[in-house]
Design a protein around this motif. Structure first.
Motif, PDB file in Angstrom:
ATOM      1  N   ASP A  64      51.994 101.055  77.761  1.00  0.00           N
ATOM      2  CA  ASP A  64      52.200 100.030  78.776  1.00  0.00           C
ATOM      3  C   ASP A  64      50.869  99.522  79.337  1.00  0.00           C
ATOM      4  OD1 ASP A  64      53.857  98.504  80.737  1.00  0.00           O
ATOM      5  OD2 ASP A  64      52.872  99.861  82.163  1.00  0.00           O
ATOM      6  N   TYR A  65      49.979 100.445  79.683  1.00  0.00           N
ATOM      7  CA  TYR A  65      48.670 100.039  80.213  1.00  0.00           C
ATOM      8  C   TYR A  65      47.939  99.171  79.192  1.00  0.00           C
ATOM      9  CZ  TYR A  65      48.377 102.968  84.443  1.00  0.00           C
ATOM     10  OH  TYR A  65      48.552 103.520  85.685  1.00  0.00           O
ATOM     11  N   THR A  66      47.963  99.586  77.935  1.00  0.00           N
ATOM     12  CA  THR A  66      47.267  98.852  76.877  1.00  0.00           C
ATOM     13  C   THR A  66      47.875  97.459  76.695  1.00  0.00           C
ATOM     14  OG1 THR A  66      46.727 100.935  75.786  1.00  0.00           O
ATOM     15  CG2 THR A  66      46.554  98.937  74.453  1.00  0.00           C
ATOM     16  N   ALA A  67      49.196  97.370  76.670  1.00  0.00           N
ATOM     17  CA  ALA A  67      49.879  96.085  76.479  1.00  0.00           C
ATOM     18  C   ALA A  67      49.582  95.115  77.616  1.00  0.00           C
ATOM     19  CB  ALA A  67      51.389  96.307  76.358  1.00  0.00           C
ATOM     20  N   ARG A  68      49.412  95.636  78.815  1.00  0.00           N
ATOM     21  CA  ARG A  68      49.132  94.780  79.973  1.00  0.00           C
ATOM     22  C   ARG A  68      47.643  94.551  80.191  1.00  0.00           C
ATOM     23  NH1 ARG A  68      51.380  96.673  85.078  1.00  0.00           N
ATOM     24  NH2 ARG A  68      51.138  98.794  84.364  1.00  0.00           N
ATOM     25  N   GLY A  69      46.797  95.128  79.326  1.00  0.00           N
ATOM     26  CA  GLY A  69      45.353  94.965  79.474  1.00  0.00           C
ATOM     27  C   GLY A  69      44.794  95.686  80.685  1.00  0.00           C
ATOM     28  N   LYS A  70      45.523  96.667  81.161  1.00  0.00           N
ATOM     29  CA  LYS A  70      45.113  97.436  82.337  1.00  0.00           C
ATOM     30  C   LYS A  70      44.255  98.616  81.892  1.00  0.00           C
ATOM     31  CE  LYS A  70      47.161  99.552  86.402  1.00  0.00           C
ATOM     32  NZ  LYS A  70      48.377  99.877  87.130  1.00  0.00           N
ATOM     33  N   SER A  71      43.202  98.897  82.631  1.00  0.00           N
ATOM     34  CA  SER A  71      42.332 100.023  82.298  1.00  0.00           C
ATOM     35  C   SER A  71      43.079 101.341  82.471  1.00  0.00           C
ATOM     36  CB  SER A  71      41.106 100.044  83.218  1.00  0.00           C
ATOM     37  OG  SER A  71      40.338  98.897  83.001  1.00  0.00           O
ATOM     38  N   LEU A  72      42.888 102.217  81.499  1.00  0.00           N
ATOM     39  CA  LEU A  72      43.502 103.533  81.588  1.00  0.00           C
ATOM     40  C   LEU A  72      42.772 104.369  82.635  1.00  0.00           C
ATOM     41  CD1 LEU A  72      44.024 104.274  77.807  1.00  0.00           C
ATOM     42  CD2 LEU A  72      45.818 103.978  79.511  1.00  0.00           C
ATOM     43  N   PRO A  73      43.504 105.242  83.317  1.00  0.00           N
ATOM     44  CA  PRO A  73      42.857 106.113  84.300  1.00  0.00           C
ATOM     45  C   PRO A  73      41.822 107.016  83.636  1.00  0.00           C
ATOM     46  CG  PRO A  73      45.246 106.315  84.422  1.00  0.00           C
ATOM     47  CD  PRO A  73      44.929 105.487  83.226  1.00  0.00           C
ATOM     48  N   ILE A  74      40.868 107.440  84.426  1.00  0.00           N
ATOM     49  CA  ILE A  74      39.839 108.361  83.948  1.00  0.00           C
ATOM     50  C   ILE A  74      40.296 109.780  84.226  1.00  0.00           C
ATOM     51  CG2 ILE A  74      37.456 109.115  84.293  1.00  0.00           C
ATOM     52  CD1 ILE A  74      36.842 106.198  85.114  1.00  0.00           C
ATOM     53  N   PHE A  75      40.142 110.652  83.229  1.00  0.00           N
ATOM     54  CA  PHE A  75      40.483 112.061  83.406  1.00  0.00           C
ATOM     55  C   PHE A  75      39.670 112.643  84.533  1.00  0.00           C
ATOM     56  CE2 PHE A  75      39.192 116.464  82.505  1.00  0.00           C
ATOM     57  CZ  PHE A  75      40.424 117.081  82.623  1.00  0.00           C
ATOM     58  N   GLN A  76      40.331 113.356  85.425  1.00  0.00           N
ATOM     59  CA  GLN A  76      39.629 113.982  86.539  1.00  0.00           C
ATOM     60  C   GLN A  76      39.955 115.462  86.563  1.00  0.00           C
ATOM     61  OE1 GLN A  76      39.992 111.992  90.247  1.00  0.00           O
ATOM     62  NE2 GLN A  76      39.561 110.009  89.365  1.00  0.00           N
ATOM     63  N   ALA A  77      38.997 116.258  86.166  1.00  0.00           N
ATOM     64  CA  ALA A  77      39.184 117.711  86.164  1.00  0.00           C
ATOM     65  C   ALA A  77      39.330 118.193  87.599  1.00  0.00           C
ATOM     66  CB  ALA A  77      38.014 118.396  85.493  1.00  0.00           C
ATOM     67  N   MET A 124      43.576 106.938  68.661  1.00  0.00           N
ATOM     68  CA  MET A 124      42.567 107.332  69.621  1.00  0.00           C
ATOM     69  C   MET A 124      43.051 108.592  70.350  1.00  0.00           C
ATOM     70  SD  MET A 124      40.881 105.117  72.678  1.00  0.00           S
ATOM     71  CE  MET A 124      39.287 104.678  72.020  1.00  0.00           C
ATOM     72  N   ASN A 125      42.126 109.475  70.635  1.00  0.00           N
ATOM     73  CA  ASN A 125      42.429 110.709  71.353  1.00  0.00           C
ATOM     74  C   ASN A 125      42.209 110.511  72.843  1.00  0.00           C
ATOM     75  OD1 ASN A 125      43.478 112.971  70.223  1.00  0.00           O
ATOM     76  ND2 ASN A 125      41.538 113.766  69.489  1.00  0.00           N
ATOM     77  N   TYR A 126      43.236 110.757  73.629  1.00  0.00           N
ATOM     78  CA  TYR A 126      43.119 110.661  75.074  1.00  0.00           C
ATOM     79  C   TYR A 126      43.184 112.069  75.659  1.00  0.00           C
ATOM     80  CZ  TYR A 126      44.169 105.762  74.284  1.00  0.00           C
ATOM     81  OH  TYR A 126      44.130 104.466  73.861  1.00  0.00           O
ATOM     82  N   HIS A 127      42.522 112.264  76.780  1.00  0.00           N
ATOM     83  CA  HIS A 127      42.530 113.554  77.443  1.00  0.00           C
ATOM     84  C   HIS A 127      43.074 113.376  78.853  1.00  0.00           C
ATOM     85  CE1 HIS A 127      39.504 114.081  74.254  1.00  0.00           C
ATOM     86  NE2 HIS A 127      40.071 115.258  74.169  1.00  0.00           N
ATOM     87  N   TYR A 128      44.292 113.834  79.063  1.00  0.00           N
ATOM     88  CA  TYR A 128      44.919 113.756  80.378  1.00  0.00           C
ATOM     89  C   TYR A 128      45.566 115.084  80.711  1.00  0.00           C
ATOM     90  CZ  TYR A 128      44.095 108.772  80.336  1.00  0.00           C
ATOM     91  OH  TYR A 128      43.486 107.547  80.310  1.00  0.00           O
ATOM     92  N   SER A 129      45.739 115.304  81.994  1.00  0.00           N
ATOM     93  CA  SER A 129      46.321 116.550  82.481  1.00  0.00           C
ATOM     94  C   SER A 129      47.845 116.464  82.518  1.00  0.00           C
ATOM     95  CB  SER A 129      45.841 116.831  83.905  1.00  0.00           C
ATOM     96  OG  SER A 129      44.449 116.832  83.968  1.00  0.00           O
ATOM     97  N   ILE A 130      48.458 117.590  82.230  1.00  0.00           N
ATOM     98  CA  ILE A 130      49.896 117.747  82.430  1.00  0.00           C
ATOM     99  C   ILE A 130      50.068 119.070  83.159  1.00  0.00           C
ATOM    100  CG2 ILE A 130      52.156 118.062  81.368  1.00  0.00           C
ATOM    101  CD1 ILE A 130      51.147 116.469  78.957  1.00  0.00           C
ATOM    102  N   TYR A 131      50.612 119.020  84.363  1.00  0.00           N
ATOM    103  CA  TYR A 131      50.870 120.227  85.139  1.00  0.00           C
ATOM    104  C   TYR A 131      52.371 120.470  85.163  1.00  0.00           C
ATOM    105  CZ  TYR A 131      46.066 119.768  86.611  1.00  0.00           C
ATOM    106  OH  TYR A 131      44.694 119.669  86.606  1.00  0.00           O
TER     107      TYR A 131
END
Length: 69
Positions: free
Chosen positions: A53-66, A1-8
Protein backbone atom coordinates in the motif's frame (compact mmCIF):
# COMPACT_ATOMS: atom_id res chain seq x y z
CA UNK A 1 13.74 -6.22 -1.59
CA UNK A 2 14.47 -7.16 2.02
CA UNK A 3 12.74 -5.04 4.63
CA UNK A 4 13.53 -5.07 8.34
CA UNK A 5 10.59 -4.36 10.62
CA UNK A 6 9.64 -5.37 14.12
CA UNK A 7 6.84 -7.73 15.03
CA UNK A 8 5.98 -7.97 18.73
CA UNK A 9 3.70 -10.80 19.78
CA UNK A 10 2.21 -11.10 23.23
CA UNK A 11 -0.54 -13.09 24.88
CA UNK A 12 -3.70 -11.16 25.71
CA UNK A 13 -5.53 -12.65 28.67
CA UNK A 14 -8.42 -10.27 27.99
CA UNK A 15 -8.84 -11.39 24.36
CA UNK A 16 -7.64 -14.96 24.95
CA UNK A 17 -5.47 -14.61 21.82
CA UNK A 18 -1.95 -13.70 20.78
CA UNK A 19 -1.77 -10.07 19.65
CA UNK A 20 0.84 -9.02 17.08
CA UNK A 21 1.99 -5.39 16.82
CA UNK A 22 3.88 -3.76 13.94
CA UNK A 23 5.26 -0.71 15.78
CA UNK A 24 6.95 1.06 12.86
CA UNK A 25 3.57 1.31 11.14
CA UNK A 26 1.93 3.26 13.96
CA UNK A 27 -0.79 2.13 16.31
CA UNK A 28 -3.27 0.81 13.74
CA UNK A 29 -1.00 -2.04 12.61
CA UNK A 30 -2.19 -4.89 14.85
CA UNK A 31 -3.49 -8.36 14.19
CA UNK A 32 -4.03 -11.51 16.22
CA UNK A 33 -4.16 -15.28 16.18
CA UNK A 34 -5.32 -18.23 18.24
CA UNK A 35 -1.71 -19.48 18.33
CA UNK A 36 1.66 -17.72 18.31
CA UNK A 37 2.39 -19.02 14.80
CA UNK A 38 -0.99 -17.89 13.51
CA UNK A 39 -0.41 -14.40 14.93
CA UNK A 40 3.03 -14.33 13.30
CA UNK A 41 1.67 -15.42 9.90
CA UNK A 42 -1.11 -12.83 10.12
CA UNK A 43 1.43 -10.13 11.04
CA UNK A 44 3.62 -11.05 8.07
CA UNK A 45 0.59 -10.83 5.78
CA UNK A 46 -0.37 -7.42 7.19
CA UNK A 47 3.23 -6.26 6.81
CA UNK A 48 3.24 -7.30 3.13
CA UNK A 49 -0.05 -5.46 2.58
CA UNK A 50 1.22 -2.32 4.31
CA UNK A 51 4.42 -2.27 2.24
CA UNK A 52 2.40 -2.82 -0.94
CA UNK A 53 0.00 0.00 0.00
CA UNK A 54 2.75 2.47 0.92
CA UNK A 55 4.60 1.69 -2.32
CA UNK A 56 1.46 2.02 -4.48
CA UNK A 57 0.67 5.41 -2.95
CA UNK A 58 4.27 6.64 -3.28
CA UNK A 59 4.46 7.04 0.49
CA UNK A 60 7.82 6.62 2.21
CA UNK A 61 8.14 3.45 4.22
CA UNK A 62 8.77 3.86 7.94
CA UNK A 63 12.32 3.55 9.19
CA UNK A 64 13.12 0.60 11.44
CA UNK A 65 13.60 1.79 14.99
CA UNK A 66 15.34 -0.59 17.35
CA UNK A 67 13.99 -0.51 20.86
CA UNK A 68 16.45 -0.94 23.68
CA UNK A 69 15.58 -3.50 26.36
Amino acid sequence: MNYHYSIYIQWSQEDNKFIAHLPEFVSYAHTHGETYNEALQNALEVLDLLIEDYTARGKSLPIFQAISP
